[in-house]
Each structure stands twice: as structure tokens, then as C-alpha cells.
Enzyme design. Structure first.
Site, PDB file in Angstrom:
ATOM      1  N   GLN A  76       0.950  -1.302   0.067  1.00 43.83           N
ATOM      2  CA  GLN A  76      -0.088   0.010   0.046  1.00 43.83           C
ATOM      3  C   GLN A  76       0.816   1.383  -0.060  1.00 43.83           C
ATOM      4  OE1 GLN A  76      -3.698  -0.274   0.365  1.00 43.83           O
ATOM      5  NE2 GLN A  76      -3.618   1.954  -0.237  1.00 43.83           N
ATOM      6  N   PHE A  77       1.362   1.767  -1.260  1.00 43.26           N
ATOM      7  CA  PHE A  77       2.195   2.765  -1.196  1.00 43.26           C
ATOM      8  C   PHE A  77       1.473   4.040  -0.950  1.00 43.26           C
ATOM      9  CE2 PHE A  77       0.239   3.484  -5.287  1.00 43.26           C
ATOM     10  CZ  PHE A  77       0.272   4.677  -5.558  1.00 43.26           C
ATOM     11  N   THR A  78       0.157   4.140  -1.142  1.00 41.32           N
ATOM     12  CA  THR A  78      -0.558   5.218  -0.456  1.00 41.32           C
ATOM     13  C   THR A  78      -0.135   5.597   1.045  1.00 41.32           C
ATOM     14  OG1 THR A  78      -2.587   4.156  -0.380  1.00 41.32           O
ATOM     15  CG2 THR A  78      -2.001   4.962  -2.711  1.00 41.32           C
TER      16      THR A  78
END
Length: 143
Positions: A76-78
Site C-alpha cells: 500500500q504505497f499510498t
């Protein structure tokens, strides 16, 4: 490294209509959304796995290690969105794929090494994540 841990009674990741990872515990499990930044390394992934495995957020203040709760790990890079200015998030704090993918894998492998039953999403894919958050309980871990 950041992990958004959610206590769940079920969770699944679907890519292109196909379930690629799912947990359906008899009791509770964890969904771990994992974000990686530029200075993260395998040692940090190991320590984060240990922290999550021992985190006492299940019923009766138990940890996943206490009850062998399954864990679904999803990249989950966000989690590293910078929203300080304007209306469009900046992603410069998120590590690039070449750095992040091996560390998300190392995190999942470290959990397995601790005895966890781990399922994963598909790194970099457009995923649909379904979950039943139990409580709701959601905790942000940072290292």
C-alpha cells in the site's frame, strides 16, 4: 515502514476477478496494509513483522502469535501520501518498486518465519480488497 493493521473476521484480495489472497479465520485475523519508504531495509521489515505478530489487538488483549491468527499482507504505497499542500497527494516519500517490492516480500516472509499463516496481495497490481473489520480496530504502526 508503515503498517496499517486491521483486526478482521475475513479479508480477501482480488485482481482481475481472481482471488489472489484470502483469510477466513475461525476467530480473528489481521489485514496488514504495508507501505515502504526510501530508508527502509530488511532489518526494519523483520522488526515490523515481529511488532505486528506480537501486537495485542485481538480479543482479550491477545496477539496474532497467541492464537495463530492468519494475516493478509497487501502492499500500500499510498500510506506515504503527502497531503500537506494542495488537493493532490504527492508520492515522493513512497519507495520505488525496486526498493518496496522486496521489502514487502521480506515482511511477509518474516511473519511466516515467526509462525504466521500469511496470504498476500499482488504487488503493483490494481487490487480490490474486501474485509470485515472487527470492532472496528485499526492501528497504524510506524518504524
Amino acid at each position: 515502514m508503515r503498517v496499517l493493521a486491521q483486526r478482521v473476521t475475513s479479508a480477501a484480495v482480488t485482481v482481475d476477478g481472481e482471488v489472489v489472497g484470502a483469510i477466513h479465520p475461525d476467530g480473528q485475523g489481521l489485514l496488514a496494509l504495508v507501505g515502504v519508504t526510501h530508508d527502509d531495509d530488511p532489518a526494519k521489515a523483520q522488526r515490523m513483522a515481529e511488532k505486528l505478530w506480537q501486537l495485542r489487538i485481538l480479543d482479550d488483549e491477545k496477539s496474532a502469535s497467541d492464537v495463530s491468527a492468519p494475516i493478509l499482507v497487501v502492499s500500500q504505497f499510498t500510506l506515504y501520501a503527502n497531503t500537506a499542500k494542495g488537493r493532490r497527494p504527492a508520492w515522493n516519500a513512497a519507495a520505488p518498486r525496486a526498493v518496496a517490492e522486496p521489502l514487502v516480500t521480506a515482511f511477509a516472509e518474516a511473519l511466516r518465519g515467526l509462525g504466521a499463516h500469511v496470504q498476500t496481495g499482488l504487488f503493483g497490481a490494481y487490487m480490490q480488497v474486501e474485509l470485515v473489520n472487527d470492532g472496528p480496530v485499526t492501528v497504524l504502526l510506524e518504524m
